[in-house]
Design a protein around this motif. Structure first.
Motif, PDB file in Angstrom:
ATOM      1  N   GLU A   7      90.165 -50.684  89.953  1.00 35.36           N
ATOM      2  CA  GLU A   7      90.442 -49.261  90.147  1.00 35.36           C
ATOM      3  C   GLU A   7      89.162 -48.499  90.488  1.00 35.36           C
ATOM      4  O   GLU A   7      89.162 -47.632  91.371  1.00 35.36           O
ATOM      5  N   LYS A   8      88.079 -48.804  89.822  1.00 34.76           N
ATOM      6  CA  LYS A   8      86.813 -48.131  90.104  1.00 34.76           C
ATOM      7  C   LYS A   8      86.336 -48.424  91.516  1.00 34.76           C
ATOM      8  O   LYS A   8      85.823 -47.536  92.208  1.00 34.76           O
ATOM      9  N   GLU A   9      86.496 -49.674  91.933  1.00 34.23           N
ATOM     10  CA  GLU A   9      86.106 -50.046  93.297  1.00 34.23           C
ATOM     11  C   GLU A   9      86.924 -49.248  94.314  1.00 34.23           C
ATOM     12  O   GLU A   9      86.394 -48.751  95.312  1.00 34.23           O
ATOM     13  N   LEU A  10      88.208 -49.127  94.044  1.00 37.35           N
ATOM     14  CA  LEU A  10      89.091 -48.439  94.976  1.00 37.35           C
ATOM     15  C   LEU A  10      88.842 -46.935  95.009  1.00 37.35           C
ATOM     16  O   LEU A  10      89.042 -46.291  96.045  1.00 37.35           O
ATOM     17  N   LEU A  13      86.591 -45.733  97.773  1.00 36.84           N
ATOM     18  CA  LEU A  13      86.998 -45.951  99.156  1.00 36.84           C
ATOM     19  C   LEU A  13      87.770 -44.752  99.708  1.00 36.84           C
ATOM     20  O   LEU A  13      88.440 -44.037  98.958  1.00 36.84           O
ATOM     21  N   PRO A  14      87.709 -44.534 101.029  1.00 42.01           N
ATOM     22  CA  PRO A  14      88.542 -43.493 101.648  1.00 42.01           C
ATOM     23  C   PRO A  14      90.021 -43.767 101.408  1.00 42.01           C
ATOM     24  O   PRO A  14      90.449 -44.927 101.343  1.00 42.01           O
ATOM     25  N   LYS A  15      90.800 -42.709 101.296  1.00 43.22           N
ATOM     26  CA  LYS A  15      92.210 -42.858 100.938  1.00 43.22           C
ATOM     27  C   LYS A  15      92.976 -43.752 101.909  1.00 43.22           C
ATOM     28  O   LYS A  15      93.799 -44.573 101.504  1.00 43.22           O
ATOM     29  N   GLU A  16      92.719 -43.596 103.225  1.00 39.29           N
ATOM     30  CA  GLU A  16      93.489 -44.368 104.188  1.00 39.29           C
ATOM     31  C   GLU A  16      93.216 -45.865 104.069  1.00 39.29           C
ATOM     32  O   GLU A  16      94.090 -46.696 104.337  1.00 39.29           O
ATOM     33  N   TRP A  17      92.012 -46.214 103.614  1.00 41.44           N
ATOM     34  CA  TRP A  17      91.686 -47.626 103.414  1.00 41.44           C
ATOM     35  C   TRP A  17      92.402 -48.174 102.183  1.00 41.44           C
ATOM     36  O   TRP A  17      92.837 -49.328 102.170  1.00 41.44           O
ATOM     37  N   GLU A 133      89.313 -61.446  96.864  1.00 42.57           N
ATOM     38  CA  GLU A 133      89.021 -61.878  98.226  1.00 42.57           C
ATOM     39  C   GLU A 133      89.443 -60.806  99.237  1.00 42.57           C
ATOM     40  O   GLU A 133      88.730 -60.533 100.210  1.00 42.57           O
ATOM     41  N   GLU A 134      90.597 -60.181  98.995  1.00 40.74           N
ATOM     42  CA  GLU A 134      91.075 -59.131  99.900  1.00 40.74           C
ATOM     43  C   GLU A 134      90.152 -57.910  99.853  1.00 40.74           C
ATOM     44  O   GLU A 134      89.862 -57.296 100.880  1.00 40.74           O
ATOM     45  N   LEU A 135      89.669 -57.575  98.672  1.00 40.78           N
ATOM     46  CA  LEU A 135      88.744 -56.454  98.539  1.00 40.78           C
ATOM     47  C   LEU A 135      87.433 -56.748  99.257  1.00 40.78           C
ATOM     48  O   LEU A 135      86.855 -55.867  99.911  1.00 40.78           O
ATOM     49  N   SER A 136      86.982 -57.970  99.176  1.00 39.23           N
ATOM     50  CA  SER A 136      85.762 -58.383  99.888  1.00 39.23           C
ATOM     51  C   SER A 136      85.954 -58.273 101.392  1.00 39.23           C
ATOM     52  O   SER A 136      85.051 -57.849 102.121  1.00 39.23           O
ATOM     53  N   LEU A 137      87.147 -58.656 101.872  1.00 43.25           N
ATOM     54  CA  LEU A 137      87.443 -58.558 103.296  1.00 43.25           C
ATOM     55  C   LEU A 137      87.418 -57.104 103.753  1.00 43.25           C
ATOM     56  O   LEU A 137      86.850 -56.780 104.808  1.00 43.25           O
ATOM     57  N   LEU A 138      88.004 -56.233 102.947  1.00 44.20           N
ATOM     58  CA  LEU A 138      88.007 -54.804 103.283  1.00 44.20           C
ATOM     59  C   LEU A 138      86.581 -54.272 103.425  1.00 44.20           C
ATOM     60  O   LEU A 138      86.239 -53.591 104.395  1.00 44.20           O
ATOM     61  N   LYS A 139      85.740 -54.587 102.461  1.00 43.87           N
ATOM     62  CA  LYS A 139      84.354 -54.107 102.489  1.00 43.87           C
ATOM     63  C   LYS A 139      83.590 -54.664 103.695  1.00 43.87           C
ATOM     64  O   LYS A 139      82.788 -53.963 104.320  1.00 43.87           O
ATOM     65  N   GLU A 140      83.862 -55.923 104.011  1.00 41.52           N
ATOM     66  CA  GLU A 140      83.218 -56.556 105.160  1.00 41.52           C
ATOM     67  C   GLU A 140      83.582 -55.826 106.451  1.00 41.52           C
ATOM     68  O   GLU A 140      82.718 -55.562 107.299  1.00 41.52           O
ATOM     69  N   LYS A 141      84.864 -55.475 106.593  1.00 41.57           N
ATOM     70  CA  LYS A 141      85.307 -54.793 107.803  1.00 41.57           C
ATOM     71  C   LYS A 141      84.761 -53.368 107.881  1.00 41.57           C
ATOM     72  O   LYS A 141      84.481 -52.856 108.978  1.00 41.57           O
TER      73      LYS A 141
END
Length: 209
Positions: A7-10, A13-17, A133-141
């Motif tokens: 939750e803290k990580e999210l 992040l911008p809302k749309e992401w 893994e999905e969160l890592s992918l998001l950050k990478e992009k």
């Protein structure tokens, strides 16, 4: 990673992401619908036979709406009437992830950013999805300056992944299920492969509902 950490990580992040993140997770949860209490049971037998296809359609429509909402709000409004079949799903273990998926996307449609965050965090403990893994992918992009639509439409998993094979099984079951679910088999296959959205086809499907 614990739920509160996610939750803290999210929150950073911008809302749309975050909404796109929740939509992808909801798609990754869908193969969990194949779980059975007994191997002899038919698929989706936790739903009453007379409304089984209706429940399944509701969950799939909500996932499609999530994708459309994140890319084209105008088409999403056209699609809204396709979701009259969506109902409150029972909270059995086999479909818990699909329930939270539907709940999150319904709320996201009303702009409830927090619901997408809560769904994403809850998914960490309620499904087979590799949320870290999905969160890592998001950050990478994000670091690569990818736009949110580009991230949303990436393949759900790498083709070598065991998760991808699980998704392929879901496609196979939908394709053989009848009741017009071959369309949804194609829809999910496209999500597995990272193909773009056919908005004209989506609008046509919505008009038939």
């Amino acid at each position: 990673m614990e739920r509160k950490e996610i939750e803290k990580e999210l929150e950073r992040l911008p809302k749309e992401w975050v909404v796109a993140f929740a939509v992808r997770l909801s798609a990754q949860c869908l193969p969990a619908l194949l779980e059975k209490k007994d191997t002899a049971d038919p698929y989706f037998s936790y739903w009453p036979p007379e409304i089984r296809s209706q429940y399944l359609l509701g969950v799939l429509c909500l996932n499609m709406l999530g994708y459309v909402l994140s890319t084209d709000a105008a088409v999403a409004n056209i699609c809204l009437k396709a979701y009259a079949y969506t109902v409150h799903l029972p909270s059995s273990v086999a479909i818990r992830t699909a329930y939270f998926s539907s709940k999150a996307l319904s709320c996201s449609l009303r702009g409830a950013y927090s619901s997408a965050r809560l769904f994403s965090a809850r998914t960490a403990s309620d499904s087979r999805v590799d949320i870290v893994e999905e969160l890592s992918l998001l950050k990478e992009k994000q670091k690569e300056n990818e736009d949110v639509a580009g991230y949303l439409l990436l393949p759900l998993w790498s083709f070598e992944s065991g998760w991808y094979q699980y998704g392929q099984k879901f496609v196979e079951v939908l394709r053989n299920y009848g009741f017009g679910f071959d369309f949804w088999a194609g829809w999910y296959q496209d999500r597995l492969e990272g193909k773009g959205l056919n908005m004209e086809l989506i609008k046509a499907v919505a008009s038939l509902s």
